[in-house]
Design an enzyme around this catalytic site. Sequence first.
Site, short mmCIF file in Angstrom:
data_model
loop_
_atom_site.label_atom_id
_atom_site.label_comp_id
_atom_site.label_asym_id
_atom_site.label_seq_id
_atom_site.Cartn_x
_atom_site.Cartn_y
_atom_site.Cartn_z
N SER A 77 -31.80 -3.54 8.29
CA SER A 77 -30.79 -3.18 9.50
C SER A 77 -29.55 -4.18 9.68
O SER A 77 -29.96 -5.31 10.28
CB SER A 77 -31.65 -2.98 10.70
OG SER A 77 -32.66 -2.24 10.48
N LYS A 115 -28.47 4.19 11.64
CA LYS A 115 -29.63 3.27 12.00
C LYS A 115 -29.25 2.47 13.25
O LYS A 115 -30.40 2.22 14.28
CB LYS A 115 -30.04 2.32 10.94
CG LYS A 115 -31.08 1.37 11.26
CD LYS A 115 -32.40 1.98 11.25
CE LYS A 115 -33.49 0.65 11.58
NZ LYS A 115 -34.60 1.39 12.09
N LYS A 149 -31.66 -8.46 17.68
CA LYS A 149 -30.51 -8.28 16.62
C LYS A 149 -29.89 -6.85 16.46
O LYS A 149 -28.72 -6.72 16.56
CB LYS A 149 -31.09 -8.84 15.34
CG LYS A 149 -30.24 -8.89 14.17
CD LYS A 149 -30.57 -7.55 13.25
CE LYS A 149 -32.01 -7.23 13.02
NZ LYS A 149 -32.17 -6.18 12.00
P1 NAD Z 1 -39.68 -9.94 8.34
O1 NAD Z 1 -39.14 -11.09 9.27
O2 NAD Z 1 -41.14 -9.50 8.65
O3 NAD Z 1 -39.42 -10.09 6.87
C1 NAD Z 1 -38.17 -10.64 6.19
C2 NAD Z 1 -38.81 -11.21 5.01
O4 NAD Z 1 -37.38 -11.88 4.57
C3 NAD Z 1 -39.83 -12.22 5.33
O5 NAD Z 1 -40.80 -12.47 4.38
C4 NAD Z 1 -38.92 -13.71 4.99
O6 NAD Z 1 -39.69 -14.86 4.58
C5 NAD Z 1 -37.83 -13.14 4.05
N1 NAD Z 1 -36.75 -14.06 3.94
C6 NAD Z 1 -35.98 -14.60 4.97
N2 NAD Z 1 -34.89 -15.36 4.50
C7 NAD Z 1 -34.88 -15.12 3.08
C8 NAD Z 1 -34.16 -15.53 2.00
N3 NAD Z 1 -32.93 -16.30 2.46
N4 NAD Z 1 -34.40 -14.98 0.82
C9 NAD Z 1 -35.33 -14.48 0.59
N5 NAD Z 1 -36.31 -13.86 1.38
C10 NAD Z 1 -36.05 -14.34 2.73
O7 NAD Z 1 -38.88 -8.68 9.05
P2 NAD Z 1 -39.25 -7.01 8.85
O8 NAD Z 1 -39.85 -6.75 10.18
O9 NAD Z 1 -39.92 -6.97 7.60
O10 NAD Z 1 -37.71 -6.46 8.83
C11 NAD Z 1 -36.90 -6.47 7.65
C12 NAD Z 1 -35.69 -5.77 8.10
O11 NAD Z 1 -36.16 -4.35 8.41
C13 NAD Z 1 -34.97 -5.98 9.46
O12 NAD Z 1 -33.57 -6.01 9.07
C14 NAD Z 1 -35.33 -5.25 10.20
O13 NAD Z 1 -34.45 -5.09 11.65
C15 NAD Z 1 -35.85 -3.89 9.62
N6 NAD Z 1 -36.69 -2.70 10.17
C16 NAD Z 1 -37.75 -3.41 10.50
C17 NAD Z 1 -38.90 -2.45 11.02
C18 NAD Z 1 -40.43 -2.99 11.62
O14 NAD Z 1 -40.93 -2.05 12.26
N7 NAD Z 1 -40.56 -4.03 11.49
C19 NAD Z 1 -38.60 -1.09 10.98
C20 NAD Z 1 -37.28 -0.61 10.48
C21 NAD Z 1 -36.51 -1.78 9.82
#
Ligand code: NAD
Length: 295
Positions: free
Chosen positions: A95, A170, A239
């Site tokens: 997102s 979104k 965010k």
């Molecule tokens: P999260 O923090 O659990 O996962 C993010 C992952 O990215 C982690 O494993 C982290 O180690 C990795 N990461 C961070 N920096 C990195 C880099 N430089 N290189 C490689 N990997 C890296 O977050 P999430 O909840 O999985 O959300 C991910 C995205 O999806 C966000 O943009 C969020 O807004 C969106 N989203 C989340 C949900 C939810 O319910 N959690 C639902 C819809 C959308």
Amino acid sequence: MNIGFIGIGTMGKPMALNILRAGYALTVNDVSEQAVQELVQQGAQKAKSPCECARQSDIVITMLPNNAIVGAVLQGENGIFAGAKPGTCLIDMSSVSPGFTQKMAKCAKEKGLGYIDAPVSGGVKGATEGTLTIMVGGEQEDIAKVRPVLEVLGKKIHHVGSVSSGDAVKLVNNLLLGINMAAVAEAFTLGTKLGIKPQTLFDIISASSGNSYALSSKIPNFVFKNKFAPGFAIDLQYKDLELAVQTAKESKVPMMLTNVAQQIFEQARAKGLGKEDISAVIKPMEELLGIEVRN
Ligand code: NAD
């Protein structure tokens, strides 16, 4: 077809597992070695950098926290742009803001790469069950190429329009989630203070005009169980509200409720709750009144 997946966190991990189960060759990258190893044990290949991941892939999916991290993973020294072969299609499912996506898509095009924004809704449950709603922006030709992979991840795939239009939908969805969650927390705190049992509030309002996803999902599954592991983290919701506020400013659109909701989440972050689920936004309200909305 080789798929690369970068960002195997709360959402990315179950999504990547579904791609593996569908029979695709999968290469993964994440800054968390533990996250990578869990996928490797299930049959994925490890890439040491986004560059290496992209070099080996026909399609590269990113599922990362925010604009800055997606930008670094794309444009960094060992980033995707440094490794991807012309013709590779990049799908950013994070997102992020529409303006940011437009800039990244332009850079990708100059390098002969396809670029699609495909943010999702449906939470960890949807990611695990492969039933996400996916909001897609991009060119028809690129989307046709990647559609079979998107169909592994989601049940409702909407091609909204040109690149960044998925991100626009979104951010509109998620500002509503943020406002609704803050409102549900405030409402349940008041109802409990007035002496009504939280379960009674839930039973009546979840079947009445005050219902919402924030109420019907977050109250029973998180607040009542006193379990606040995300789920969807307060930092990510904050965010998303920032994406909405900033994007609205650029378009001269006033956002009264969104700004107030963002401050309510800021208050929770100030209390150290940023890594907890968005339902934990109720905790500072409970603390103020010396009550708990539990059953
Ligand atoms: P999260 O923090 O659990 O996962 C993010 C992952 O990215 C982690 O494993 C982290 O180690 C990795 N990461 C961070 N920096 C990195 C880099 N430089 N290189 C490689 N990997 C890296 O977050 P999430 O909840 O999985 O959300 C991910 C995205 O999806 C966000 O943009 C969020 O807004 C969106 N989203 C989340 C949900 C939810 O319910 N959690 C639902 C819809 C959308």
